[in-house]
Design a protein around this motif. Structure first.
Motif, PDB file in Angstrom:
ATOM      1  N   ILE A 142       0.420  -2.001 -10.963  1.00  0.00           N
ATOM      2  CA  ILE A 142      -0.316  -1.030 -10.145  1.00  0.00           C
ATOM      3  C   ILE A 142      -1.749  -1.513 -10.022  1.00  0.00           C
ATOM      4  CG2 ILE A 142      -1.170   1.342 -10.030  1.00  0.00           C
ATOM      5  CD1 ILE A 142       1.309   2.189 -11.614  1.00  0.00           C
ATOM      6  N   GLU A 143      -2.263  -1.578  -8.799  1.00  0.00           N
ATOM      7  CA  GLU A 143      -3.628  -2.024  -8.558  1.00  0.00           C
ATOM      8  C   GLU A 143      -4.399  -0.921  -7.848  1.00  0.00           C
ATOM      9  OE1 GLU A 143      -3.780  -5.744  -6.558  1.00  0.00           O
ATOM     10  OE2 GLU A 143      -2.721  -6.837  -8.141  1.00  0.00           O
ATOM     11  N   GLY A 144      -5.474  -0.481  -8.466  1.00  0.00           N
ATOM     12  CA  GLY A 144      -6.300   0.545  -7.847  1.00  0.00           C
ATOM     13  C   GLY A 144      -5.595   1.882  -7.777  1.00  0.00           C
ATOM     14  N   GLU A 145      -5.910   2.640  -6.751  1.00  0.00           N
ATOM     15  CA  GLU A 145      -5.421   4.010  -6.635  1.00  0.00           C
ATOM     16  C   GLU A 145      -4.130   4.126  -5.829  1.00  0.00           C
ATOM     17  OE1 GLU A 145      -8.581   6.269  -4.984  1.00  0.00           O
ATOM     18  OE2 GLU A 145      -9.866   6.114  -6.769  1.00  0.00           O
ATOM     19  N   GLU A 161       5.715  12.436   2.783  1.00  0.00           N
ATOM     20  CA  GLU A 161       5.682  13.710   3.492  1.00  0.00           C
ATOM     21  C   GLU A 161       4.231  14.163   3.640  1.00  0.00           C
ATOM     22  OE1 GLU A 161       7.944  16.319   1.084  1.00  0.00           O
ATOM     23  OE2 GLU A 161       9.844  15.283   1.412  1.00  0.00           O
ATOM     24  N   GLU A 162       3.959  14.943   4.639  1.00  0.00           N
ATOM     25  CA  GLU A 162       2.609  15.438   4.885  1.00  0.00           C
ATOM     26  C   GLU A 162       2.153  16.315   3.718  1.00  0.00           C
ATOM     27  OE1 GLU A 162       0.117  17.908   8.292  1.00  0.00           O
ATOM     28  OE2 GLU A 162       2.188  17.288   8.673  1.00  0.00           O
ATOM     29  N   GLY A 163       0.949  16.055   3.234  1.00  0.00           N
ATOM     30  CA  GLY A 163       0.408  16.834   2.130  1.00  0.00           C
ATOM     31  C   GLY A 163       0.696  16.245   0.760  1.00  0.00           C
ATOM     32  N   GLN A 164       1.530  15.176   0.691  1.00  0.00           N
ATOM     33  CA  GLN A 164       1.847  14.555  -0.600  1.00  0.00           C
ATOM     34  C   GLN A 164       0.621  13.802  -1.123  1.00  0.00           C
ATOM     35  OE1 GLN A 164       4.819  11.491  -0.429  1.00  0.00           O
ATOM     36  NE2 GLN A 164       5.198  11.495  -2.630  1.00  0.00           N
ATOM     37  N   VAL A 165       0.323  13.979  -2.404  1.00  0.00           N
ATOM     38  CA  VAL A 165      -0.817  13.316  -3.034  1.00  0.00           C
ATOM     39  C   VAL A 165      -0.314  12.139  -3.865  1.00  0.00           C
ATOM     40  CG1 VAL A 165      -2.777  13.573  -4.600  1.00  0.00           C
ATOM     41  CG2 VAL A 165      -2.102  15.478  -3.125  1.00  0.00           C
ATOM     42  N   ILE A 166      -0.908  10.965  -3.651  1.00  0.00           N
ATOM     43  CA  ILE A 166      -0.515   9.770  -4.398  1.00  0.00           C
ATOM     44  C   ILE A 166      -1.293   9.750  -5.716  1.00  0.00           C
ATOM     45  CG2 ILE A 166      -0.332   7.269  -4.368  1.00  0.00           C
ATOM     46  CD1 ILE A 166       1.365   8.707  -2.269  1.00  0.00           C
ATOM     47  N   THR A 167      -0.622  10.097  -6.793  1.00  0.00           N
ATOM     48  CA  THR A 167      -1.234  10.105  -8.127  1.00  0.00           C
ATOM     49  C   THR A 167      -0.721   8.915  -8.931  1.00  0.00           C
ATOM     50  OG1 THR A 167       0.539  11.457  -9.062  1.00  0.00           O
ATOM     51  CG2 THR A 167      -1.329  12.618  -8.053  1.00  0.00           C
ATOM     52  N   GLN A 168      -1.306   8.714 -10.109  1.00  0.00           N
ATOM     53  CA  GLN A 168      -0.841   7.640 -10.988  1.00  0.00           C
ATOM     54  C   GLN A 168       0.601   7.878 -11.429  1.00  0.00           C
ATOM     55  OE1 GLN A 168      -2.445   4.672 -11.964  1.00  0.00           O
ATOM     56  NE2 GLN A 168      -3.728   5.303 -10.235  1.00  0.00           N
ATOM     57  N   GLU A 209       0.867  -1.173   0.000  1.00  0.00           N
ATOM     58  CA  GLU A 209       0.000   0.000   0.000  1.00  0.00           C
ATOM     59  C   GLU A 209       0.903   1.223   0.000  1.00  0.00           C
ATOM     60  OE1 GLU A 209      -4.105   0.221   1.780  1.00  0.00           O
ATOM     61  OE2 GLU A 209      -2.907   1.229   3.318  1.00  0.00           O
ATOM     62  N   VAL A 210       0.705   2.090  -0.971  1.00  0.00           N
ATOM     63  CA  VAL A 210       1.571   3.252  -1.145  1.00  0.00           C
ATOM     64  C   VAL A 210       1.066   4.386  -0.257  1.00  0.00           C
ATOM     65  CG1 VAL A 210       2.497   4.913  -2.797  1.00  0.00           C
ATOM     66  CG2 VAL A 210       2.093   2.537  -3.498  1.00  0.00           C
ATOM     67  N   GLU A 211       1.942   4.883   0.611  1.00  0.00           N
ATOM     68  CA  GLU A 211       1.581   5.958   1.526  1.00  0.00           C
ATOM     69  C   GLU A 211       2.467   7.170   1.282  1.00  0.00           C
ATOM     70  OE1 GLU A 211       2.021   4.199   5.372  1.00  0.00           O
ATOM     71  OE2 GLU A 211       0.043   3.246   5.315  1.00  0.00           O
ATOM     72  N   VAL A 257       2.912   9.309  -9.567  1.00  0.00           N
ATOM     73  CA  VAL A 257       3.744   8.911  -8.425  1.00  0.00           C
ATOM     74  C   VAL A 257       3.882   7.386  -8.376  1.00  0.00           C
ATOM     75  CG1 VAL A 257       3.865   8.845  -5.896  1.00  0.00           C
ATOM     76  CG2 VAL A 257       3.192  10.956  -7.056  1.00  0.00           C
ATOM     77  N   LEU A 258       2.780   6.692  -8.625  1.00  0.00           N
ATOM     78  CA  LEU A 258       2.829   5.228  -8.635  1.00  0.00           C
ATOM     79  C   LEU A 258       3.743   4.723  -9.746  1.00  0.00           C
ATOM     80  CD1 LEU A 258      -0.941   4.343  -8.040  1.00  0.00           C
ATOM     81  CD2 LEU A 258       0.925   4.171  -6.405  1.00  0.00           C
ATOM     82  N   ALA A 259       3.685   5.372 -10.918  1.00  0.00           N
ATOM     83  CA  ALA A 259       4.547   4.975 -12.037  1.00  0.00           C
ATOM     84  C   ALA A 259       6.012   5.198 -11.693  1.00  0.00           C
ATOM     85  CB  ALA A 259       4.163   5.752 -13.296  1.00  0.00           C
ATOM     86  N   ASP A 260       6.323   6.340 -11.052  1.00  0.00           N
ATOM     87  CA  ASP A 260       7.703   6.602 -10.635  1.00  0.00           C
ATOM     88  C   ASP A 260       8.180   5.559  -9.629  1.00  0.00           C
ATOM     89  OD1 ASP A 260       7.750   8.822 -12.250  1.00  0.00           O
ATOM     90  OD2 ASP A 260       7.299  10.254 -10.637  1.00  0.00           O
ATOM     91  N   THR A 261       7.286   5.161  -8.747  1.00  0.00           N
ATOM     92  CA  THR A 261       7.641   4.157  -7.737  1.00  0.00           C
ATOM     93  C   THR A 261       7.937   2.812  -8.386  1.00  0.00           C
ATOM     94  OG1 THR A 261       6.190   5.278  -6.163  1.00  0.00           O
ATOM     95  CG2 THR A 261       6.904   3.053  -5.595  1.00  0.00           C
ATOM     96  N   THR A 262       7.110   2.421  -9.363  1.00  0.00           N
ATOM     97  CA  THR A 262       7.369   1.146 -10.043  1.00  0.00           C
ATOM     98  C   THR A 262       8.675   1.192 -10.812  1.00  0.00           C
ATOM     99  OG1 THR A 262       6.060   1.850 -11.960  1.00  0.00           O
ATOM    100  CG2 THR A 262       4.913   0.606 -10.259  1.00  0.00           C
TER     101      THR A 262
END
Length: 758
Positions: free
Chosen positions: A85-88, A52-59, A47-49, A61-66
């Motif tokens: 990537i599964e879901g949001e 930093e406070e206020g950071q928004v998990i966008t697609q 689960e991607v969290e 961000v998920l792509a960069d993480t992968t």
């Protein structure tokens, strides 16, 4: 001359088929990627969290993480990793064939927040001071593995080292940390531990005027390679929280593959032998097309880059049952045409034509269940659904058109004229053309059975068993596996037989006393237990290491968080609900709404019996249980649709129904005519399922058992419940609206809606 050409064409096709299969099947099989349950490895769902406070998990961000995860996996040298990537806010990682699973898990989850700190935990340098791609694994002057770093600003590093060198010993150290947690980690505490959390703490005695830094310590070559890979991949842009994982030892995976392949070979072999003995020439054609069927499935799966898992192998084997069903339906229809005195050629043409609608409808309804399972399934279940969908589509190509082309060549050549025995039919059962027999008038081995007249007995029997089943479920409940209840499942494997006491003692000594241990496996060498709490990554690593030391094999450990468990329950309910809705809509439009209702009642009847059996026997209900339920939904419906197709055909031949007795006659005749096909189809699939039960891997035992119970219940409901319930509903229509004009209804409602026109 034309006849000889057809025979030659038949032989050429056989040579082409088996030459192609013989020369390319092994390379194709070798290229297919095996899942972690067949070669070992692990799967983890993160689960991607926000980091930093206020950071928004966008697609994005998920792509960069992968991308960062892929760079890290490259360091491991893993072939064909699967990252999705599964879901949001979730990422699933599958690494099959990884030997050092502990290092791989740490490599993935490390955020790589690199900091250089003094002995008082003050930051002296951060990760952005490191030159991009500047980390390398090499060897020091003493021949020990080290990691070298290139910094962006040599002057800044010189100032830091000068500051550190002026501190009194033993605090004149530059501590290198990965993922330092403020308020949690402390150098003064960690320095006394035998395995501290920091990477290295080199002593600095003088100013260093260089842009190159060496990290040395008690490293192995693999550890320095991993560390360099993490640093070059950069810090993850997010925090990864592990919410479920599955870990399978390499030896266990290899054993599971061997056992299931043996089971598949035995099951398919029994099916082919049955087809040859019972159906003779059509059986031989079925054997040929089934070989092509399996080949095309593997070829298609390899083309799409699929990952083959244990449930996937089960899907292929069960797909053979579906393909056999199409051959059996066609063969039975041809034999009926032969019995009323038609020639072999006319019987072949009529049988092929009349069987197509039954095959088409039965496969479409099964396809609906598989598609729903694909969208709601995860991991191995999705692989099962994928192969199930491929099996249905390929069976049309081989079992329908392929079989008809091959058999049509022989029939068209004329060499089969008058030889009804080649179709598994005794001449004494064949009527002469001048008798002008109709298929509806043919006698069967089941003519003494009055299905319609005894329907109330069947209803009472089912009602009684349902009430008993409800009592069983109420008393015993369901033994929910960790997929649905959350927690941890531990499976230890030994090279010799195990006892419950051995496994309990081992787990208790490791600090995980079990409530219950189940011994399984052909050699009683597998011990399984579950815990209500999900294990941490550290606990998993410790238990796997202890299992290797104690039993010589890695433990297989799966964890599921409560969040994932709740979602799986919800998805399972949605899957069953949507599959049922889709099926009832299709059946209602293709046939009539009464048949749709009867079909769904029969399906619910079958599903209930599987659930009650699992409750009574205390068998674990896991995610593959849902796959088994939906598979049975497809098979049961397949059988029901074939029966309804025959009822519809027999109604058309009557043109008009004036009495309830005529309706009962249609039901009885239709069931008697299709009973041999139903029994033979289920028998063929039971061969396969029994082989999976007896010879397959323990991990698919529950799946296979659910299929066996479902097949028995499904056959019963198709014959004794669905058709009888339709009869009850149809009688009400007859009483309400009077005689039924079949021809008029066919004209008014092409898609089966037989509601009165207002």
């Amino acid at each position: 001359m034309k006849s000889r050409g057809r025979i030659i064409a038949f032989l050429i096709l056989l040579v082409l088929f088996f030459s192609l299969i013989g020369t390319t099947s092994m390379p194709i099989a070798k290229d297919i990627k095996l899942g972690l349950d067949l070669q070992g490895g692990f799967e983890v769902l993160y689960e991607v969290e926000a980091l930093e406070e206020g950071q928004v998990i966008t697609q994005e961000v998920l792509a960069d993480t992968t991308d960062a995860l892929i760079n890290r996996i490259d360091v491991l040298g893993v072939n064909e990793p699967v990252i999705a990537i599964e879901g949001e806010n979730r990422i699933r990682v599958q690494l099959a064939g990884v030997e050092d699973q502990e290092s791989a898990r740490e490599l993935l989850s490390t955020e790589a927040n690199l900091t250089f700190r003094d002995a008082n935990d003050n930051i002296m340098l951060a990760g952005n001071d490191l030159k991009q791609g500047g980390a390398a694994s090499t060897f020091g002057q003493d021949g020990q593995p080290i990691v070298t770093l290139e910094l962006n600003d040599p002057g800044k590093f010189a100032e830091v080292t000068q500051t550190i060198s002026q501190m009194p010993a033993p605090d004149n150290v530059l501590v290198i940390w990965l993922d330092f947690e403020e308020g949690v980690d402390s150098y003064q505490e960690e320095r006394t531990k035998p395995d501290p959390k920091f990477v290295s703490d080199p002593r600095v005695s003088q100013r260093i005027n260089s842009s190159s830094v060496e990290i040395s310590g008690a490293f192995t070559v693999e550890e320095t390679q991993n560390l360099a890979g993490i640093l070059n991949a950069g810090a993850l842009p997010v925090s990864l929280k592990e919410i479920s994982s599955t870990s399978v030892g390499a030896q266990f995976g290899a054993q599971a593959l061997d056992e299931t392949m043996l089971a598949a070979a035995i099951g398919i072999g029994l099916v082919l032998l049955f087809m040859l003995i019972y159906y003779r020439l059509p059986g031989l054609i079925a054997v040929i097309t089934l070989a092509v069927f399996v080949y095309l499935i593997l070829l298609t799966f390899e083309w799409i880059g699929g990952v083959l898992t244990l449930p996937g192998i089960a899907a292929i084997v069960l797909g053979v049952g579906m393909a056999v069903d199409a051959n059996i339906i066609t063969a039975e229809r041809i034999r009926e045409e032969l019995r009323i005195g038609r020639s072999v050629k006319d019987s072949f043409l009529a049988g092929a034509k009349s069987s197509f609608s039954a095959i088409f409808d039965a496969n479409i309804t099964t396809l609906i269940a598989s598609v729903v399972l694909f969208f709601f399934g995860t991991s191995a279940v999705k692989g099962f659904a994928t192969l199930s969908i491929i099996s249905i589509l390929v069976s049309f190509l081989t079992a329908v058109w392929g079989s008809r082309i091959l058999l049509g060549l022989l029939v068209g050549s004329g060499i089969l004229d008058g030889k009804v025995s080649l179709f598994g039919l005794r001449k004494s059962l064949v009527h002469k053309p001048e008798e002008k027999m109709e298929i509806l008038d043919l006698s069967t081995r089941f003519d003494r059975f009055d299905f319609a007249g005894n329907r109330n007995k069947f209803f009472l029997f089912s009602l009684a068993t349902i009430i008993a089943g409800m009592a069983v479920i109420g008393i015993f409940r369901l033994n929910l596996g960790i997929d649905f209840s959350s927690g941890t499942r531990v499976e230890v494997t030994s090279n010799s037989a195990l006892t419950q006491e051995q496994v309990e003692t081992f787990l208790t000594e490791e600090g995980y006393p079990p409530e219950n241990v189940v011994i399984s496996g052909d050699a009683s060498n597998i011990g399984v237990t579950s815990y209500t709490e999900p294990f941490t990554q550290e606990q998993i690593n410790e238990l796997k290491a202890a299992s290797m030391e104690e039993f010589g094999n890695d433990a297989n450990i799966s964890t599921v968080s409560p969040t994932v468990g709740e979602e799986l329950v919800k998805n399972a309910i949605w899957a069953l609900a949507l599959a049922s809705i889709g099926i009832i809509i299709y059946v209602a439009f293709r046939f009539e709404w009464r048949m749709g209702v009867a079909s769904i009642v029969a399906l619910l009847h079958d599903v209930f019996f599987i659930i009650a059996a699992f409750s009574l026997l205390r068998m674990e209900v896991d995610i593959t249980f849902v796959a088994a339920i939906l598979t049975i939904v497809g098979y049961s419906l397949n059988d029901t649709i074939v029966t309804f197709d025959r009822i519809r055909e027999n109604l058309r031949s009557m043109k008009k129904v004036d009495s309830e007795e005529q309706l009962a006659l249609v039901v009885n005749k239709s069931l008697r005519q299709t009973l041999a096909r139903s029994v033979n189809t289920v028998l063929a699939v039971v061969f396969v399922v029994l082989a999976l039960l007896v010879f397959g891997a323990p991990s698919i035992y529950n799946f296979s058992f659910a299929l066996l119970i479902g097949l028995i219940a499904g056959t019963y409901s198709s014959i004794f419940i669905a058709a009888q319930l339709w009869l009850v509903l149809k009688k009400r229509e007859l009483r309400k609206n009077g005689p039924i004009d079949i021809e008029k209804k066919e004209e008014e409602a092409k898609w089966g809606s037989d509601e009165p026109v207002v």
